[in-house]
Design an enzyme around this catalytic site. Structure first.
Site: not given
Ligand code: G3P
Ligand code: MG
Length: 249
Positions: A39, A112
């Site tokens: 992320d 992401e």
């Molecule tokens: O990219 C998949 C997943 O990571 C999405 O949700 O909250 O874990 O970033 P989160």
């Molecule tokens: Mg994620």
């Protein structure tokens, strides 16, 4: 032999090492994973940091948000001690550190882009700096996703050659449906939440011409069921549970 979808280590091997750190990505590589997800968001001075939350409290030694902080604050943070003493002094990586790691290890990366809540000017900075940061990525091994579809659209305008994944949770999201939005952005894949996902929905996404990468799948049983539905990829916190040949696919 049981078959599984392609495996992405979610935030790295995040059940073995602190999520979204180089240690976590290195652990994923050590156990044989070929892909990882991370992320990214932005600090007040434009520094791109790899972190899941929009506050520092859960995964670092810092407190509060980071939209009013910058690089010098980032360098002081410990991102490992909350997980285990073994990982004390682990840093919150900058995006460039992660891209360098992934490229050197020839790993597939899913970046992401987190919804940036720091205001319009900071969102512009996030986009601007992301475009610079990914300038030399190997587009064959790089996938960008976001729940922030406006940001995804803006990124796509700058780098139409980079494949996209349309992230959605099952609660109501503002904006277009995945059918309209993902087609408009020529996304390669839809990334649905595993909770509530049905075989019919997977079929519908495939019929619409998209791959299906599902998050977050932490049991072999669920992964095998999703494979039987034709799901292309999964994000898992537990890549270590999968057989070596599944990780290597
Ligand atoms: O990219 C998949 C997943 O990571 C999405 O949700 O909250 O874990 O970033 P989160
Ligand atoms: Mg994620």
């Amino acid at each position: 032999m049981t078959s599984y979808p392609r495996i992405f280590a979610h935030r790295g091997a995040s059940s073995l090492a602190p999520e979204n750190t180089i240690a976590s990505f290195a652990k994923a590589m050590e156990i044989g994973a070929r892909r990882f997800e991370f992320d990214v968001d932005v600090m007040g001075d434009g520094t791109l940091l790899v972190i899941h939350d929009d506050t520092l409290d859960r995964t670092t030694s810092g407190t509060g948000g980071y939209y009013d902080k910058g690089y010098s604050d980032l360098r002081r943070l410990d991102a490992g001690r909350w997980f285990s003493d073994v990982y004390r002094f682990e840093r919150v990586p900058e995006l460039a550190d992660v891209l360098t790691f992934g490229q050197r290890q020839s790993m597939m990366m899913n970046m992401e882009i987190k919804p940036c809540f720091g205001g319009m000017a900071l969102r512009d900075k996030l986009l601007e700096n992301l475009v610079v940061a990914v300038k030399d990525v190997d587009v064959e091994h790089f996938l960008v996703s976001s729940f922030d579809h406006d940001m995804l659209a803006r990124f796509h305008r700058e780098r139409p050659d980079i494949a996209l994944g349309w992230l959605f949770a099952r609660e109501n999201q503002p904006g277009p449906t995945w059918q309209e939005g993902a087609a408009e952005l020529e996304c390669r894949a839809i990334h649905p939440d595993v909770n509530g996902l049905t075989q019919a929905e997977v079929h519908e996404i495939h019929e619409a011409g998209f791959q299906v990468n599902v998050w977050t799948v932490n049991t072999l049983e669920k992964a095998a069921e999703l494979a039987s539905w034709g799901v292309d990829g999964i994000f898992t916190d537990r890549p270590q549970d999968f057989p070596a040949e599944a990780l290597a696919r």
